[in-house]
Scaffold this motif. Structure first.
Motif, PDB file in Angstrom:
ATOM      1  N   UNK A 121       0.833  -1.128  -0.136  1.00  0.00           N
ATOM      2  CA  UNK A 121       0.005  -0.233   0.006  1.00  0.00           C
ATOM      3  C   UNK A 121       0.874   1.370  -0.106  1.00  0.00           C
ATOM      4  N   UNK A 122       1.829   1.407   0.753  1.00  0.00           N
ATOM      5  CA  UNK A 122       2.741   2.388   0.860  1.00  0.00           C
ATOM      6  C   UNK A 122       3.604   2.588  -0.535  1.00  0.00           C
ATOM      7  N   UNK A 123       3.833   1.496  -0.885  1.00  0.00           N
ATOM      8  CA  UNK A 123       4.564   1.572  -2.444  1.00  0.00           C
ATOM      9  C   UNK A 123       3.686   2.173  -3.479  1.00  0.00           C
ATOM     10  N   UNK A 124       2.237   1.582  -3.369  1.00  0.00           N
ATOM     11  CA  UNK A 124       1.462   2.241  -4.390  1.00  0.00           C
ATOM     12  C   UNK A 124       1.232   3.793  -4.052  1.00  0.00           C
ATOM     13  N   UNK A 125       1.127   4.043  -2.733  1.00  0.00           N
ATOM     14  CA  UNK A 125       0.891   5.544  -2.400  1.00  0.00           C
ATOM     15  C   UNK A 125       2.102   6.168  -3.003  1.00  0.00           C
ATOM     16  N   UNK A 126       3.390   5.602  -2.711  1.00  0.00           N
ATOM     17  CA  UNK A 126       4.476   6.408  -3.182  1.00  0.00           C
ATOM     18  C   UNK A 126       4.523   6.584  -4.715  1.00  0.00           C
ATOM     19  N   UNK A 127       4.224   5.588  -5.455  1.00  0.00           N
ATOM     20  CA  UNK A 127       4.055   5.434  -6.871  1.00  0.00           C
ATOM     21  C   UNK A 127       3.070   6.627  -7.238  1.00  0.00           C
ATOM     22  N   UNK A 128       1.834   6.634  -6.606  1.00  0.00           N
ATOM     23  CA  UNK A 128       0.989   7.801  -7.298  1.00  0.00           C
ATOM     24  C   UNK A 128       1.433   9.063  -6.835  1.00  0.00           C
ATOM     25  N   UNK A 129       1.859   9.119  -5.729  1.00  0.00           N
ATOM     26  CA  UNK A 129       2.428  10.656  -5.342  1.00  0.00           C
ATOM     27  C   UNK A 129       3.774  10.958  -6.420  1.00  0.00           C
ATOM     28  N   UNK A 130       4.407   9.936  -6.892  1.00  0.00           N
ATOM     29  CA  UNK A 130       5.500  10.311  -7.835  1.00  0.00           C
ATOM     30  C   UNK A 130       4.707  10.608  -9.264  1.00  0.00           C
ATOM     31  N   UNK A 131       3.841  10.072  -9.571  1.00  0.00           N
ATOM     32  CA  UNK A 131       3.331  10.142 -10.743  1.00  0.00           C
ATOM     33  C   UNK A 131       2.445  11.467 -10.701  1.00  0.00           C
ATOM     34  N   UNK A 132       2.025  11.943  -9.722  1.00  0.00           N
ATOM     35  CA  UNK A 132       1.222  13.262  -9.312  1.00  0.00           C
ATOM     36  C   UNK A 132       2.309  14.302  -9.293  1.00  0.00           C
ATOM     37  N   UNK A 133       3.618  14.122  -8.925  1.00  0.00           N
ATOM     38  CA  UNK A 133       4.526  15.071  -9.090  1.00  0.00           C
ATOM     39  C   UNK A 133       5.032  15.085 -10.610  1.00  0.00           C
ATOM     40  N   UNK A 134       5.114  14.153 -11.376  1.00  0.00           N
ATOM     41  CA  UNK A 134       5.610  14.073 -12.693  1.00  0.00           C
ATOM     42  C   UNK A 134       4.712  14.929 -13.520  1.00  0.00           C
TER      43      UNK A 134
END
Length: 129
Positions: free
Chosen positions: A106-119
């Motif tokens: 779940x944390x990895x997914x949240x981190x991936x979403x946050x990274x995608x949002x930043x990009x």
């Protein structure tokens, strides 16, 4: 038989139990008394003087055996309880490990979403410039 006889006698007197039932109780008492007398006589033959205290020894031995049996049951019960506790602890560890893994994913997914949002935000900011 002796302990129940007075109560059964009162019931018989009041005709609350049958004559046949009463006779069977009296016969059972007679048979037990004969068996006891025979055992006492045999004890006296086997060991002179033993007939005076054979039943005390028998009761003592019976109580010891009963105590040993109770102790064995208690040990068995304790072992089963320990086994269940170990199984429960193992199950708890498995569940905790599974939950930890799920939390990590779940944390990895949240981190991936946050990274995608930043990009996306960076791309949008670079298009605006």
């Amino acid at each position: 038989v002796q302990r129940d006889k007075p109560g059964n006698w009162n019931l018989w007197r009041q005709k609350l139990i049958s004559e046949r039932y009463w006779d069977s109780l009296v016969e059972a008492e007679r048979l037990v008394s004969e068996e006891i007398s025979t055992c006492v006589a045999e004890a006296g033959v086997l060991e002179p003087g033993w007939n005076a205290h054979i039943f005390n020894q028998a009761v003592h031995i019976w109580r010891q055996q009963k105590q040993q049996l109770a102790e064995k049951k208690e040990v068995k019960k304790d072992k089963e309880k320990q086994k269940k506790e170990v199984e429960k602890a193992e199950k708890r560890k498995e569940v905790e490990a599974k939950l930890a893994e799920e939390e990590k994913v779940r944390q990895e997914k949240l981190a991936q979403k946050a990274m995608d949002q930043l990009l996306r935000e960076e791309e949008a900011a670079s298009k605006v410039k």
